[in-house]
Motif scaffolding. Structure first.
Motif, PDB file in Angstrom:
ATOM      1  N   UNK A 192      24.350 -53.328 -29.350  1.00  0.00           N
ATOM      2  CA  UNK A 192      25.042 -53.700 -28.130  1.00  0.00           C
ATOM      3  C   UNK A 192      24.594 -52.815 -26.975  1.00  0.00           C
ATOM      4  N   UNK A 193      23.900 -53.402 -26.020  1.00  0.00           N
ATOM      5  CA  UNK A 193      23.374 -52.643 -24.892  1.00  0.00           C
ATOM      6  C   UNK A 193      24.492 -52.058 -24.042  1.00  0.00           C
ATOM      7  N   UNK A 194      25.646 -52.725 -23.985  1.00  0.00           N
ATOM      8  CA  UNK A 194      26.758 -52.256 -23.165  1.00  0.00           C
ATOM      9  C   UNK A 194      27.187 -50.852 -23.576  1.00  0.00           C
ATOM     10  N   UNK A 195      27.113 -50.558 -24.856  1.00  0.00           N
ATOM     11  CA  UNK A 195      27.478 -49.225 -25.331  1.00  0.00           C
ATOM     12  C   UNK A 195      26.536 -48.179 -24.745  1.00  0.00           C
ATOM     13  N   UNK A 196      25.247 -48.478 -24.698  1.00  0.00           N
ATOM     14  CA  UNK A 196      24.289 -47.533 -24.146  1.00  0.00           C
ATOM     15  C   UNK A 196      24.547 -47.321 -22.659  1.00  0.00           C
ATOM     16  N   UNK A 197      24.844 -48.393 -21.965  1.00  0.00           N
ATOM     17  CA  UNK A 197      25.147 -48.271 -20.542  1.00  0.00           C
ATOM     18  C   UNK A 197      26.436 -47.485 -20.326  1.00  0.00           C
ATOM     19  N   UNK A 198      27.398 -47.687 -21.190  1.00  0.00           N
ATOM     20  CA  UNK A 198      28.650 -46.953 -21.075  1.00  0.00           C
ATOM     21  C   UNK A 198      28.420 -45.463 -21.269  1.00  0.00           C
ATOM     22  N   UNK A 199      27.518 -45.107 -22.167  1.00  0.00           N
ATOM     23  CA  UNK A 199      27.218 -43.697 -22.390  1.00  0.00           C
ATOM     24  C   UNK A 199      26.614 -43.073 -21.135  1.00  0.00           C
ATOM     25  N   UNK A 216      28.207 -40.080 -18.861  1.00  0.00           N
ATOM     26  CA  UNK A 216      27.439 -38.890 -18.470  1.00  0.00           C
ATOM     27  C   UNK A 216      27.534 -38.653 -16.970  1.00  0.00           C
ATOM     28  N   UNK A 217      27.538 -39.733 -16.193  1.00  0.00           N
ATOM     29  CA  UNK A 217      27.663 -39.609 -14.747  1.00  0.00           C
ATOM     30  C   UNK A 217      29.023 -39.029 -14.365  1.00  0.00           C
ATOM     31  N   UNK A 218      30.083 -39.543 -14.976  1.00  0.00           N
ATOM     32  CA  UNK A 218      31.422 -39.030 -14.700  1.00  0.00           C
ATOM     33  C   UNK A 218      31.522 -37.560 -15.098  1.00  0.00           C
ATOM     34  N   UNK A 234      20.899 -30.411  -2.701  1.00  0.00           N
ATOM     35  CA  UNK A 234      21.028 -31.677  -3.418  1.00  0.00           C
ATOM     36  C   UNK A 234      21.219 -31.419  -4.910  1.00  0.00           C
ATOM     37  N   UNK A 235      22.158 -32.147  -5.503  1.00  0.00           N
ATOM     38  CA  UNK A 235      22.417 -32.029  -6.941  1.00  0.00           C
ATOM     39  C   UNK A 235      22.030 -33.339  -7.606  1.00  0.00           C
ATOM     40  N   UNK A 236      20.851 -33.419  -8.196  1.00  0.00           N
ATOM     41  CA  UNK A 236      20.371 -34.688  -8.751  1.00  0.00           C
ATOM     42  C   UNK A 236      21.269 -35.256  -9.846  1.00  0.00           C
ATOM     43  N   UNK A 237      22.010 -34.381 -10.533  1.00  0.00           N
ATOM     44  CA  UNK A 237      22.884 -34.869 -11.609  1.00  0.00           C
ATOM     45  C   UNK A 237      24.011 -35.756 -11.083  1.00  0.00           C
TER      46      UNK A 237
END
Length: 277
Positions: free
Chosen positions: A59-66, A70-72, A95-98
């Motif tokens: 399920x690609x959605x799981x990878x996108x959710x991860x 990580x962004x949050x 600038x903070x690229x993260x």
């Protein structure tokens, strides 16, 4: 067998193996039923050691959710580096690229896509009880929370309960709105604080008084803290106060008579009958 495991998990998540608990939580996060069925079939055939891993791959959605998680998390850890803490605008923020969604592969086309973020036993933006939000909405709240005029830095605290306590109060779905009455109350307290400092500056201009200029909001903040503590049943409060702002605190928070504050500051003994002891 699977239905029985799920029933046991719904009744008590600790009653099933941790891999199965994670598997059922992933279902709640949006894994398609087809992916679950395929993962369970592969696990039964011995093709994979974990149904959870197979479902995640399917399920690609799981990878996108991860990536979204990580962004949050990046904002929770590094957001204070982008906070606007210079009222004069003299310093230049690096600038903070993260904190850039592009770092995690998100594009402009993803901004209006909905993502579900939910982690078990987590408060704030990653709470499993929060509604589905678009990337644009979440980024807006992340920046409002962590990149505003307050720099929150707490992720170093090695205690989930304490971190959750903070997140529950700052990572709200929307910016807290104060009533007109509350705004006027804060303004009144802030005005008393500012006028007190102005008077001292004019009356005792040559004295070393450790003024509160630039930090007058301490007074309404402390009064709000004391009010809330009293509502929760606090009987007494001990304040360890530095020199800076001490007079303002005595007069406007502790309500020490101003005549007594000014007399003592000037090195005089308060006159009899002025209300002092």
């Amino acid at each position: 067998y699977l239905e029985e495991l799920e029933e046991r998990y719904r009744s008590d998540p600790k009653s099933v193996d941790t891999s199965w608990a994670s598997f059922f939580r992933s279902m709640d996060l949006g894994v398609a039923p087809e992916a679950v069925a395929e993962a369970y079939d592969s696990w039964e055939k011995g093709e994979v050691s974990s149904p959870l891993a197979q479902a995640a791959i399917s399920n690609q959605t799981i990878q996108e959710s991860q990536k979204f998680l990580m962004l949050v998390r990046a904002y929770q850890i590094l957001g204070h580096h982008a906070a606007n803490l210079d009222p004069l605008g003299l310093s230049e923020l690096k600038e903070t690229p993260e904190l850039d969604p592009a770092t995690y592969g998100f594009t402009e086309a993803d901004l209006d896509r909905e993502f579900f973020v939910g982690i078990w036993n987590q408060e704030g933006f990653l709470s499993e009880h929060r509604p589905v939000r678009t990337l644009r909405e979440t980024l807006t709240r992340l920046r409002e929370t962590y990149c505003g005029t307050i720099g929150y830095e707490y992720m170093h605290i090695p205690n989930r309960e304490k971190c959750n306590w903070i997140r529950a109060r700052i990572e709200t779905p929307a910016v807290e709105e104060f009533s007109q009455e509350k705004k006027l109350n804060v303004l009144d307290r802030l005005t008393w604080s500012e006028r007190f400092e102005s008077f001292l500056n004019n009356k005792f201009s040559a004295a070393k008084r450790f003024g509160l200029e630039g930090c007058e909001s301490l007074v309404p903040g402390m009064k709000a803290l004391i009010d809330r503590s009293a509502e929760l049943g606090t009987d007494s409060i001990v304040i360890g106060m530095p020199h800076r702002g001490r007079l303002n605190m005595l007069a406007n928070v502790m309500r020490k008579p101003m005549e007594q504050v000014f007399s003592e500051f000037a090195g005089k003994t308060p006159a009899a009958g002025d209300g002092s002891e």
